[in-house]
Write an enzyme that holds these catalytic residues in place. Structure first.
Site, PDB file in Angstrom:
ATOM      1  CG  ASP A  64      -1.807   1.166   1.319  1.00 58.55           C
ATOM      2  OD1 ASP A  64      -2.695   1.263   0.460  1.00 58.55           O
ATOM      3  OD2 ASP A  64      -1.601   2.011   2.204  1.00 58.55           O
ATOM      4  CB  THR A  97      -2.170   5.817  -1.884  1.00 56.89           C
ATOM      5  OG1 THR A  97      -1.980   4.407  -1.809  1.00 56.89           O
ATOM      6  CG2 THR A  97      -3.310   6.200  -0.977  1.00 56.89           C
ATOM      7  CB  THR A  98       0.501   3.040  -5.578  1.00 63.67           C
ATOM      8  OG1 THR A  98       0.364   2.358  -4.338  1.00 63.67           O
ATOM      9  CG2 THR A  98       1.868   2.752  -6.152  1.00 63.67           C
ATOM     10  CG  ASP A 389      -6.460   0.569  -0.101  1.00 62.41           C
ATOM     11  OD1 ASP A 389      -6.502   1.482   0.739  1.00 62.41           O
ATOM     12  OD2 ASP A 389      -5.412   0.219  -0.675  1.00 62.41           O
TER      13      ASP A 389
HETATM   14  P1  ADP Z   1      -3.215   2.115  -5.794  1.00 59.46           P
HETATM   15  O1  ADP Z   1      -2.576   2.405  -4.479  1.00 59.46           O
HETATM   16  O2  ADP Z   1      -2.929   3.183  -6.796  1.00 59.46           O
HETATM   17  O3  ADP Z   1      -4.659   1.763  -5.699  1.00 59.46           O
HETATM   18  P2  ADP Z   1      -2.846  -0.642  -6.470  1.00 59.46           P
HETATM   19  O4  ADP Z   1      -1.645  -1.450  -6.126  1.00 59.46           O
HETATM   20  O5  ADP Z   1      -4.098  -0.915  -5.743  1.00 59.46           O
HETATM   21  O6  ADP Z   1      -2.426   0.868  -6.332  1.00 59.46           O
HETATM   22  O7  ADP Z   1      -3.085  -0.804  -8.026  1.00 59.46           O
HETATM   23  C1  ADP Z   1      -4.101  -0.120  -8.690  1.00 59.46           C
HETATM   24  C2  ADP Z   1      -3.940  -0.336 -10.174  1.00 59.46           C
HETATM   25  O8  ADP Z   1      -4.075  -1.704 -10.499  1.00 59.46           O
HETATM   26  C3  ADP Z   1      -5.006   0.413 -10.936  1.00 59.46           C
HETATM   27  O9  ADP Z   1      -4.422   1.073 -12.034  1.00 59.46           O
HETATM   28  C4  ADP Z   1      -5.927  -0.703 -11.401  1.00 59.46           C
HETATM   29  O10 ADP Z   1      -6.559  -0.405 -12.627  1.00 59.46           O
HETATM   30  C5  ADP Z   1      -4.986  -1.849 -11.556  1.00 59.46           C
HETATM   31  N1  ADP Z   1      -5.637  -3.167 -11.479  1.00 59.46           N
HETATM   32  C6  ADP Z   1      -6.387  -3.659 -10.496  1.00 59.46           C
HETATM   33  N2  ADP Z   1      -6.805  -4.918 -10.780  1.00 59.46           N
HETATM   34  C7  ADP Z   1      -6.304  -5.214 -11.982  1.00 59.46           C
HETATM   35  C8  ADP Z   1      -6.353  -6.372 -12.824  1.00 59.46           C
HETATM   36  N3  ADP Z   1      -6.998  -7.455 -12.458  1.00 59.46           N
HETATM   37  N4  ADP Z   1      -5.689  -6.310 -13.984  1.00 59.46           N
HETATM   38  C9  ADP Z   1      -5.017  -5.208 -14.327  1.00 59.46           C
HETATM   39  N5  ADP Z   1      -4.914  -4.111 -13.587  1.00 59.46           N
HETATM   40  C10 ADP Z   1      -5.554  -4.102 -12.433  1.00 59.46           C
HETATM   41 MG    MG Z   2      -5.604   0.136  -4.772  1.00 58.08          MG
END
Ligand code: ADP
Ligand code: MG
Length: 542
Positions: A64, A97-98, A389
């Site tokens: 996270d 957040t990322t 989240d």
């Molecule tokens: P954040 O802190 O930004 O939410 P995450 O590690 O949760 O970071 O990643 C979010 C990203 O992962 C988003 O761009 C989302 O579209 C992408 N994402 C989530 N699930 C999938 C999936 N099954 N396949 C591809 N991308 C995904």
């Molecule tokens: Mg996320």
């Protein structure tokens, strides 16, 4: 922020060097890039975890962004701005957040290239702002509607937010998150994050996690003879201790004879007895106390058939007040029946060998608890963050009523539209808008890399897919290591996570670009202006 073009100054502690103009700017850009790079590899379901070890040896394993940045103990004021950005994203929309930090890092990094081409920071800022506003518009254009009735869509959103983070349990957990939110939404129009409590209990495994329709306290009843099951409980919430205050040192009582000692003890007993009498007179059957309860008070309460719990967290007391309708009482002197709240059922139950108290059937049904189970502290902590989240993502979805396809598909589409828009703008701002579009493409690029795909090839194929409007849902399917229509795959996200990330990272990039001077700390730094953000920044009249 106004359009004021004044430049900012960062104050550093005494002994630091003063950096001016380009040097200052370059140094800040370097820091922002470094911080953003530190979290970039965690993006998406195939993102890596970071292990953080603090000075005490406490280990946090997390994926996270906000948590990693918080634990990194970043000292540099620019780094702190990015930590703030992540925190703000978390507070506002609960997810993304990322992404926000990666976009901010990308924006300053691209700005560096533009600065190399002698484009003035104010032009870059202007272009970025135009791009950010347009991007928000485009995200809205490509979004689709969702309401609280669309349970399946909400489940898909919860699941997307959790993919890759809760191992094979994301179906169970996303179901719990959505059920919880739907339950509380029945009573309140405005859903607040505080209405869902996550109570971690070590032992068992993630699949044993349950949604409880009420509030759960990880607390045992203070006395073994108190009732463990209470129907139609009448609940008193007390914020002060049920104890006799220790006399202050100066006011020590001189006891010279056994009689006096007895009198003193009698008086103490009497005070405690009076307290319990007052509680009993209200008709309370359950006392939840934020502080301690004296042994003797426990004994009297047990004799009166009143159940009691001590050292309940303040946040829980506040939650209980809202759920049960009880007033939080500080002085028992004037306590009355009117101060009591109610719950249909209160019971104590052993979970993993410890007693926990369940308070169910509250008059305000807008409070639920996720009783989170897991094999280790680390698993519990990280799953708690993942659930948080997902809760944030679902609540944001309901609030904004719109969603977009995930996997970088919305970023690719918005980037394409921005590039078209830039052509019409012309001038040097055009370059900044194009740079902004390329920054958005960092999201699908990073996702592609995390899936072992070639980033450039993937972007090229996605761009060509998106030429045809029917393919605007195409993104990186990291789980299957290919590009795919993410909308069809039901991998979707709330729009607010996207728009918030774009807007606030643009603001941060702007702030960083405005700084052209870093000055060593002054001896008489005004109070309340600590180093770092936001107090330590000279905000000028922004
Ligand atoms: P954040 O802190 O930004 O939410 P995450 O590690 O949760 O970071 O990643 C979010 C990203 O992962 C988003 O761009 C989302 O579209 C992408 N994402 C989530 N699930 C999938 C999936 N099954 N396949 C591809 N991308 C995904
Ligand atoms: Mg996320």
């Amino acid at each position: 922020m106004s359009n004021n073009q004044s430049q900012n100054t960062v104050f550093l502690p005494e002994g630091s060097k003063r950096e001016r103009g380009k040097d200052a700017q370059r140094m800040n850009i370097m820091v922002a890039k470094a911080v953003s790079n530190a979290v970039k590899s965690t993006l998406g379901p195939r993102g890596m975890d970071k292990m953080l070890v603090d000075e005490m040896g406490t280990v946090t394993i997390s994926n996270d962004g906000a948590t990693i940045l918080k634990e990194m103990a970043i000292e540099h004021p620019i780094g702190k701005m990015l930590v703030e950005l992540a925190k703000n994203q978390d507070d506002e929309v609960g997810d993304g957040t990322t992404s926000a930090v990666v976009i901010a890092g990308g924006l300053v990094s691209k700005a560096e290239n533009l600065l190399d081409e002698n484009i003035h920071p104010s032009i870059i800022i202007k272009g970025y702002k135009m791009a950010s506003e347009k991007a928000v518009e485009y995200f809205n254009e490509i979004s689709e509607k969702v309401t609280i009735e669309d349970k399946q869509l909400l489940l898909d959103i919860a699941k997307t937010s959790m993919t890759g983070k809760a191992a094979e349990n994301s179906s169970i957990l996303s179901g719990i998150v959505v059920d919880g939110i739907l339950k509380i939404s029945k009573s309140n129009k405005e859903i607040e994050r505080e209405q869902i409590k996550i109570e971690q209990k070590i032992g068992g495994n993630l699949s044993e996690t349950k949604l409880i329709d009420g509030i759960v306290l990880d607390k045992e009843i203070v006395h073994s003879e108190m009732p463990k099951n209470i129907k139609n409980a009448k609940i008193l919430l007390v914020s002060s201790a049920l104890e006799v205050k220790e006399p202050e040192t100066e006011a020590k009582i001189q006891i010279t004879s056994p009689d006096q000692l007895q009198a003193f003890i009698d008086q103490e007993e009497q005070t405690l007895k009076t307290m319990v009498d007052r509680i009993q007179a209200t008709g309370a059957t359950l006392v939840l106390c934020q502080k301690g309860i004296d042994d003797l008070a426990q004994h009297y309460l047990a004799k009166a058939g009143i159940t009691a719990i001590r050292r309940v967290r303040q946040t829980d007391i506040e939650r209980l007040a809202k759920a049960t309708g009880a007033k939080i009482v500080n002085r028992l002197k004037n306590v009355t029946t009117k101060d009591l709240g109610t719950a249909e059922l209160v019971y104590s139950k052993k979970i993993a060998g410890d007693d926990m108290l369940f308070i169910e059937g509250c008059p305000n049904p807008g409070y639920v608890t996720i009783l989170l189970r897991g094999t280790s502290e680390q698993v519990l902590a990280e799953t708690d963050r993942t659930l948080t989240d997902a809760i944030g993502a679902v609540i944001s979805t309901i609030k904004s009523g719109k969603f977009v396809a995930a996997g970088g598909s919305s970023e690719i589409e918005v980037a394409l539209r921005l590039k078209n828009f830039a052509k019409g703008v012309g001038g040097r701002e055009q370059l900044a808008i194009e740079a902004f579009a390329e920054v958005l493409e960092i999201i699908p690029k990073t996702l592609a890399e995390s899936a072992g795909l070639d980033a450039i090839d993937t972007i090229v194929s996605l761009r060509s897919k998106h030429q045809d409007p029917v393919n605007k849902g195409f993104g990186v399917d990291v789980v299957n290591g290919t590009i795919a229509d993410m909308k069809k795959k039901k991998i979707i996200e709330p729009i607010s996570v996207k728009t918030q990330a774009v807007t606030s990272s643009t603001e941060v990039a702007e702030m960083i670009l405005r700084i052209d001077d870093i000055i060593a700390g002054q001896a008489n730094k005004p109070k309340g202006m600590p180093m770092g953000m936001p107090g330590g920044m000279d905000m000028g009249d922004m």
